[in-house]
Design a protein around this motif. Structure first.
Motif, PDB file in Angstrom:
ATOM      1  N   ALA A 448      33.161  -3.908 -51.118  1.00 45.55           N
ATOM      2  CA  ALA A 448      32.929  -3.977 -52.555  1.00 45.55           C
ATOM      3  C   ALA A 448      32.292  -2.677 -53.045  1.00 45.55           C
ATOM      4  O   ALA A 448      31.815  -1.856 -52.259  1.00 45.55           O
ATOM      5  N   SER A 449      32.270  -2.502 -54.344  1.00 47.40           N
ATOM      6  CA  SER A 449      31.932  -1.207 -54.943  1.00 47.40           C
ATOM      7  C   SER A 449      30.553  -1.133 -55.564  1.00 47.40           C
ATOM      8  O   SER A 449      30.091  -0.050 -55.928  1.00 47.40           O
ATOM      9  N   MET A 450      29.850  -2.268 -55.697  1.00 49.80           N
ATOM     10  CA  MET A 450      28.708  -2.316 -56.616  1.00 49.80           C
ATOM     11  C   MET A 450      27.474  -1.566 -56.142  1.00 49.80           C
ATOM     12  O   MET A 450      26.491  -1.475 -56.864  1.00 49.80           O
ATOM     13  N   ASP A 451      27.502  -1.020 -54.928  1.00 51.29           N
ATOM     14  CA  ASP A 451      26.386  -0.179 -54.507  1.00 51.29           C
ATOM     15  C   ASP A 451      26.403   1.169 -55.206  1.00 51.29           C
ATOM     16  O   ASP A 451      25.370   1.815 -55.370  1.00 51.29           O
ATOM     17  N   MET A 452      27.606   1.611 -55.637  1.00 51.77           N
ATOM     18  CA  MET A 452      27.764   2.934 -56.251  1.00 51.77           C
ATOM     19  C   MET A 452      28.413   2.886 -57.629  1.00 51.77           C
ATOM     20  O   MET A 452      28.206   3.780 -58.436  1.00 51.77           O
ATOM     21  N   PHE A 453      29.203   1.859 -57.891  1.00 51.19           N
ATOM     22  CA  PHE A 453      29.993   1.793 -59.119  1.00 51.19           C
ATOM     23  C   PHE A 453      29.849   0.417 -59.766  1.00 51.19           C
ATOM     24  O   PHE A 453      29.502  -0.559 -59.107  1.00 51.19           O
ATOM     25  N   VAL A 454      30.174   0.346 -61.055  1.00 46.63           N
ATOM     26  CA  VAL A 454      30.101  -0.930 -61.770  1.00 46.63           C
ATOM     27  C   VAL A 454      31.086  -1.926 -61.175  1.00 46.63           C
ATOM     28  O   VAL A 454      30.790  -3.117 -61.030  1.00 46.63           O
ATOM     29  N   ASN A 455      32.280  -1.448 -60.809  1.00 49.24           N
ATOM     30  CA  ASN A 455      33.320  -2.301 -60.244  1.00 49.24           C
ATOM     31  C   ASN A 455      34.344  -1.430 -59.531  1.00 49.24           C
ATOM     32  O   ASN A 455      34.235  -0.197 -59.520  1.00 49.24           O
ATOM     33  N   TYR A 456      35.350  -2.068 -58.941  1.00 53.96           N
ATOM     34  CA  TYR A 456      36.346  -1.299 -58.191  1.00 53.96           C
ATOM     35  C   TYR A 456      37.184  -0.410 -59.109  1.00 53.96           C
ATOM     36  O   TYR A 456      37.718   0.613 -58.676  1.00 53.96           O
ATOM     37  N   ASN A 457      37.327  -0.796 -60.383  1.00 55.86           N
ATOM     38  CA  ASN A 457      38.068   0.045 -61.321  1.00 55.86           C
ATOM     39  C   ASN A 457      37.383   1.401 -61.498  1.00 55.86           C
ATOM     40  O   ASN A 457      38.045   2.449 -61.471  1.00 55.86           O
ATOM     41  N   LYS A 458      36.065   1.368 -61.684  1.00 56.00           N
ATOM     42  CA  LYS A 458      35.326   2.626 -61.859  1.00 56.00           C
ATOM     43  C   LYS A 458      35.383   3.466 -60.585  1.00 56.00           C
ATOM     44  O   LYS A 458      35.452   4.693 -60.642  1.00 56.00           O
ATOM     45  N   ARG A 459      35.351   2.810 -59.440  1.00 54.55           N
ATOM     46  CA  ARG A 459      35.478   3.549 -58.177  1.00 54.55           C
ATOM     47  C   ARG A 459      36.841   4.225 -58.088  1.00 54.55           C
ATOM     48  O   ARG A 459      36.947   5.391 -57.706  1.00 54.55           O
ATOM     49  N   GLY A 460      37.885   3.492 -58.452  1.00 52.41           N
ATOM     50  CA  GLY A 460      39.218   4.076 -58.436  1.00 52.41           C
ATOM     51  C   GLY A 460      39.369   5.225 -59.407  1.00 52.41           C
ATOM     52  O   GLY A 460      40.022   6.235 -59.120  1.00 52.41           O
TER      53      GLY A 460
END
Length: 475
Positions: A448-460
């Motif tokens: 999951a992405s929430m350690d660095m980003f709001v969600n996986y969309n923002k990570r992408g």
């Protein structure tokens, strides 16, 4: 239940958000006395509460544990775990608990119209893609339809809105299925099963059992993954209507009552006159975008559900050709210096990452984030032969690094000891340094992405921005 039955009925809605707010409004509109309870008491929650209170709905913020007095029914949002004190109190008081899907199912046809049948999809991975493929196929057949449910479109809006539908393509999560005891789909599919959300369900057995609820009461077809016996077992265990059929999908040549692949062609040996001797061509593998193996499986599942509803083969082909995947699902971002850069930020667990890694060779893999209790030995063992190198980011990257040390010690690993959002730019540059022309840099984090980003969309988006910056520098 008639409108009269809702008048004055005391209903507690557990949670605000995407499903809680529509449920509260619908119930209030039916004449129920609605109280919303919510754990959070932040600025956003207070704004949502103010909107509901202006309509005469009671909202209690910061108190999701106490059962409001005289509650006759709880309608819960999917994220609330079954072990919440609120549900324990409800069980002791004999108060039923419904999810938003159960509420939508019970409210179908209230305006006198014949309710649209549901073609339902669940699974650990691929649900959204399959449901959107299915909707595209149904549209190509000239049917009035919509992709709804866990995909982010409220089922309540679809069921109670002014739009009339011939059939609905419904994505259902394990959370939603847990609280939907009355659901009876026209046909349904379980795409795959892998450990996920075990903190919510408590065990793999409970997670699988909730997924299997989607088959209960199916009328026409239970679609399963022939490569995963556990999905077929769920079909065998389901209490379905007389005459409902088990339909498998496979990436190999199909047997009778299956859909599969023969010489680059998607074929149907389930919905033909003579299943023993006949096969119907549906589409070419190249009609599926992208044509990665796990996406071909998604297409076959969507085709099976559409065929169960009576859709002609040409519409399957046209619908698959017209389909465009959502962003961050094995999305090709760019080619830079002979290297392909692929964004699969949606691969938030090991099962999804495994499918993504199987689609490319050789790979420089960008991985890491929040592990959610996952282990990575099996994933790394299966991918080791395809890896040119690995770049690790995120809070739980050490778990992947240790699995690589055990099972792929010869693969170069870059461990980025930072969890700020700028780490993605550095990760892409390190991946570019490891890659050679003809390689694929694949961002399939398995976390999951929430350690660095709001969600996986923002990570992408961060990955895609970093790749585009790299491309601009190489021009």
């Amino acid at each position: 239940m008639s409108n009269q039955d809702w008048q004055g009925k005391r209903v507690t809605v557990a949670g605000l958000g995407v499903s809680g707010i529509p449920a509260a409004k619908v119930l209030h509109g039916l004449g129920a006395v609605v109280t919303v309870v919510n754990d959070g008491d932040d600025e956003h929650s207070r704004a949502q509460a103010a909107e509901l209170e202006a309509q005469g709905i009671t909202v209690r913020l910061g108190d999701g544990a106490t059962l409001p007095e005289s509650t006759e029914l709880i309608v819960t949002t999917p994220g609330w775990k079954p072990d919440k004190p609120l549900f324990t109190a409800a069980a002791e008081a004999g108060v039923p608990v419904w999810g938003d899907v159960e509420l939508a199912w019970r409210l179908r046809g209230r305006d006198g119209r014949e309710p649209a049948p549901w073609l339902a999809v669940t699974g650990t991975n691929g649900k959204t893609t399959t449901v959107r493929m299915l909707a595209s196929i149904l549209e190509a057949a000239g049917l009035r339809t919509a992709a709804v449910g866990n995909i982010g479109v409220s089922l309540l809006d679809a069921v109670l809105g002014d739009e009339e539908y011939d059939v609905l393509a419904v994505e259902l999560s394990s959370y939603q299925l847990h609280w939907a005891p009355s659901l009876r789909a026209h046909s349904a599919a379980v795409l795959n099963l892998a450990p996920d959300h075990l903190d919510w369900h408590g065990s793999m057995e409970a997670y699988v059992a909730d997924k299997g609820r989607i088959y209960e009461g199916n009328r026409i077809a239970c679609v399963y993954n022939a490569a995963e016996k556990a999905t077929e077992d769920l079909v065998r265990e389901a209490d379905v209507e007389e005459g409902c059929r088990a339909i498998g999908f496979t990436l190999a040549a199909p047997g009778p009552s299956q859909l599969g692949v023969v010489d680059g062609i998607l074929v149907d040996r389930a919905f033909v006159a003579n299943r023993q001797k006949q096969a119907q061509e549906l589409a070419e593998v190249t009609d599926v975008n992208p044509s990665a193996p796990h996406n071909i499986a998604n297409a076959l599942a969507a085709a099976a559900l559409a065929r169960a509803f009576g859709v002609e083969p040409a519409a399957v082909r046209d619908g698959l050709r017209a389909f465009r995947p959502d962003p961050h699902r094995i999305e090709h971002v760019a080619d830079v210096a002979g290297v392909a850069y692929i964004d699969d930020s949606k691969a938030t667990n090991t099962h999804a990452a495994e499918a993504s890694l199987a689609a490319y060779d050789p790979i420089v893999w960008i991985a890491g984030g929040l592990a959610k209790g996952a282990t990575f030995d099996e994933l790394v063992t299966g991918a080791a032969g395809r890896l040119r190198g690995v770049v690790l980011i995120g809070r739980d990257r050490a778990l992947i690094r240790e699995a690589l040390a055990r099972h792929a010690p010869e693969v170069p690993v870059v461990d980025l000891d930072r969890t700020d959002t700028g780490a993605m730019s550095e990760a892409v540059r390190e991946a570019a340094r490891l890659a050679r022309p003809g390689d694929t840099v694949l961002m399939a984090p398995a976390c999951a992405s929430m350690d660095m980003f709001v969600n996986y969309n923002k990570r992408g988006e961060a990955f895609a921005d970093a790749v585009r910056a790299l491309a601009a520098e190489s021009d």
